[in-house]
Each structure stands twice: as structure tokens, then as C-alpha cells.
Enzyme design. Sequence first.
Site, mmCIF file in Angstrom:
data_model
loop_
_atom_site.group_PDB
_atom_site.id
_atom_site.type_symbol
_atom_site.label_atom_id
_atom_site.label_comp_id
_atom_site.label_asym_id
_atom_site.label_seq_id
_atom_site.Cartn_x
_atom_site.Cartn_y
_atom_site.Cartn_z
ATOM 1 N N HIS A 94 0.819 -1.215 0.000
ATOM 2 C CA HIS A 94 0.000 0.000 0.000
ATOM 3 C C HIS A 94 0.853 1.267 0.000
ATOM 4 O O HIS A 94 2.049 1.251 0.305
ATOM 5 C CB HIS A 94 -0.942 0.002 1.207
ATOM 6 C CG HIS A 94 -0.255 0.078 2.548
ATOM 7 N ND1 HIS A 94 0.071 1.275 3.163
ATOM 8 C CD2 HIS A 94 0.153 -0.898 3.399
ATOM 9 C CE1 HIS A 94 0.648 1.031 4.328
ATOM 10 N NE2 HIS A 94 0.704 -0.277 4.502
ATOM 11 N N CYS A 128 2.547 -5.011 6.965
ATOM 12 C CA CYS A 128 2.283 -4.780 5.555
ATOM 13 C C CYS A 128 3.439 -4.025 4.912
ATOM 14 O O CYS A 128 4.305 -3.469 5.580
ATOM 15 C CB CYS A 128 0.968 -4.025 5.379
ATOM 16 S SG CYS A 128 -0.486 -5.048 5.703
#
Length: 540
Positions: A432, A451
Site C-alpha cells: 500500500h 504490511c
Amino acid sequence: MTAYCSGMGRAALVAMMMAGGAMAPFVAADPARAQTISGFAQAVAESTAVSPDLSAFYATHGYAPLWTTAESATRRAAFFAALDQADANGLPSARYGADDLRARFASIETERERGQLEAAVSLAYLAWARDINSGALEPKKIDPGIVREIRRPDPQALLSGLAASPAPARFLRDLTPKSPRYAALVKARLDLQTQIATGGWGPQVSAKRLGPGDTGPAVVTLRDRLIRMGYLDRSVAASYDAALQTAVQTYQLDQGIKADGIAGEGTLAEINRAPEERMKSILVAMERLRWMNGLDLGKRHIWVNLPDFTARVIDDGKMSFETVTVVGMNQGDRRTPEFSDQMEMMVINPSWSVPRSITVKEYLPMMQRNPGAAGHIQLIDSRGRAVSRGSVNFAAYNARNFPFAMRQAPSNGNALGLVKFLFPNPYNIYLHDTPSKSLFQKDVRAFSHGCIRVGRPFDLAYALLAAQESDPEGYFKSVLNTGAETTVKLREPVPVHLVYFTALPNARGRIEYRDDVYGRDAALFAALDKAGVELAPLTN
């Protein structure tokens, strides 16, 4: 009862084996012959009981021998030749017992011993074939962050395939990973092994900083060390000249260091690493590639090397896109796991559903001290409705019974930035954007909760959309400008590989090294060492 070949001496038995008599089916014309063969078969049956697959194979094939007849000499020689290369492949050669097996072939005296030896060679073969094809370790038992699915070869296929192969050496060779990276690491291991045997790379460089124009013993030591590493042609220059600066610069590129050609403290620390330390990285990298053997990387795929802090799009074996990344911090369950999956979609203008662990471990204590803390993140009840902070007594809850979820609406300040890339997995890991751009300037970029933050998220989106949109940038921006959370499916899912390599060959054929940011390589090498992998076996 076991039938022994008591009336047959060693010389007669070996002569029979060399004549190929034992290749006959296990139905003999005379009782004496039947007794001899049943002794072999019974010994095989008893000795293979530890392996259901092996036991079933021999039972299904009438206990026909694979290894212990004259007709199997080519197969036998091919297998022992493969075992002789176990050390070169970074495998625990003692696990397969080649020397003991060879000695037993030379001293066999009874059919029972031949049956036991037959089973022993097959057990060694299955162990070696499994290890060379898919790795000698079970990584999940060593580090819980290595959740890669390993494709183990089918023992029955290994046995049947070898038995049927007219070219056993080729069959055995084909069990080895075919990745060019693997072949390069095998070569690097042998080269480094030679270096270690001949004294390594020489004395370490005693200096804090060396640069153009410097002279003296430290410069000479630096020059000699780079010569032995293969970065510089032989020279007697005693000054930090242009050739030495270029060599330092090339070395820095290979180590992921800022390539300014100056041997500063960080560069010298890398140059001073012992070759034995680099060998550990190579051995672990070979094992990791074996774990991925048989996995179709994909004609187009995304390769995220965690200790390199990069994500790359690979098309037909060549890099078409690269970006820096931030990965999980080196703390407990925040370390990014290793696995492969399929990227299926991207979400433009994403909202952020705060993971439960972050909600109760980080935000709940903050809101107990100050109900207005993290006010940019909404409280969400079990029906998906936003809840006013003023209506909640945060002190009444703990990590187990807190009944609310938390969600941040799409915005420039959203923790996920303006786009996220999803490959649904049980670990809730994805790539992301991020509003925290400054972290990409750091050398070590392990700061996230697990992440992977992408330094060039829009460009990655354009690269992925190019396969399905005539104007990928225009399409992306048109969706972005709506401000609405929008899921865009990839028409062709793209394989994503989250990997952890501290040693890998580059396009120039050199091995690049990275730091072991999570300590995973250290744990894996310790396990390889315990299994019997030798760091640098003695060369003949």
C-alpha cells in the site's frame, strides 16, 4: 522365519550379483533359489517398514531391486555421483551415509544383507531427493514468519520415475532446482570455499574512512581485499586512485549501499565481513530457493525481497519496474511473513480497517487516557455504524471484550495512502501507499506493522493496469479524483512472492548481500549446521 543364504560365500554371492541373477522375478524354479530370494525380499520388507511409501513401492513391484544387481550399476553410480555433490549443494551429506553404503556394497555376504542394503540405499535416495528438490529443513518449525507452502516431491513418483528412467543421471540431475539463481549460488559456494581454503580475503581494513587521494597501509589493505573479492584487477598502486574508487562504488552497488565510491564506516564494515559469514548467507539462500522449487513464479510477477527493502515487477525474466519499500518492524508478530500468493485487485481511495491487534493494543489504551485520541479514526459497532466517542466508557473495556472496530475513511492522510494492492491471504498482508514518505529515505526500512509500504505506489498501479487499460495513468487518476473507495480487479491476477534473501546473484553475475534484518537467516543456518551442513568442507 528369515531365510539366510548360509551355504553361499561372499565371493559366490557377489559373482551372482555381478552376473545379474538377482534381477529375475521373485518366483524361482527351484526351492533353494526361492529361499535365497525370499531372504532378500523379507529383509527389504522389514527394512522399509519405517517408510510406508517405500514399503508400498517394493511390495507393489514384487520386491524387484533398484540398486543391488549388475543391471543397476549405472543407476547406482549415478546416485553415488549425486551424493558426492551434496556438499556443493549445501546439503547435510552425512544424512545420506554415502561412505557407509559404499563400504556395505564391498562387504556384502548374504542375501539378507543385500536386502538390507537395498532398503538402505532407497531410504538414502528418498532423503536426498527430497532435500535437493524442496529443502532439507521444515522452516515453520524454525521461524513462524516463514509460512511458505513447500511442494514436497511424491516418494512414489521419485521411485517409479528413477526405476523407469533410461538415463538415471539425467533424472537425478533434474531433481535439482533449475533456477539460474540456484546455479549461480552453487558456483558462488564453490568459489568462496576455495577462497576460505586459501586464507580468505586477507587482513581486515583498519580505518574509519578512506577516499580519493588517501595513501598508506590501510589503502593497500583495502585494495588487496577488493582484488581477492574480484572487484579490482591486480595492482601495486598505494593510493586511493580512480580504479579503486570505481571498485568501491561497484561493491557498494552490490551491497545496496549509497554508491559514492568512498569507503566510509558502513562500507568498510561490509568489506571487513569474513567470507565464512557470507557463506552462511549463500547456504541459507540455496535452501530458500529449494523451498520455492516447483513454484511457477509467473511470466509476470512481483518480487518483494524483504531485507532488500524493494519490490520489483518482473516480466519475462527481466525487471520492468522497481520501487523502495518499508517492511514490518523487527518485533514479534510485526515482522512481514514470507509466502507467495496472487494479487487480484487494487483499491483506490481505500479506507483503513484497523487490525484488531492494533485497535486493542495501541488505540484502546490511548482512548482510555483520552477519549478523543486518534479522533480521525471512527469507532464502528457490530452493525457497521459509526459510534460517538462520547457515548463510550472506554475504562469499562479491555483487550478481550472491547466491542468496537475502528476504521479510517479515505483521505490523503489515510494510513494506507491513496491505493492498496490486495492478494487475499490469512496473514492480512498487502502492499500500500503511505503518507509517511520520509521513511523511504532511510537505509534500513523496517517500520510497519507487517504490511509493505510502497515508495512509488502510483507507478506500480500504472504498471499493473497497463495490461488491461490503454491509458493506465489516465484511468487511475480518473478513479482517484472521484475520492470514492473503488476496487479495481486485475483481469489477470499477478503472482506475488514475499521473499527473504540476504544473498542473491545480480545481472552482472556477482552475489549481492543484505543484512539479516529479522535474524531469520541466523536461525536457519543454525538449523542447517545442526542437520550436518558443513560451512566449508575440505577440498581435495
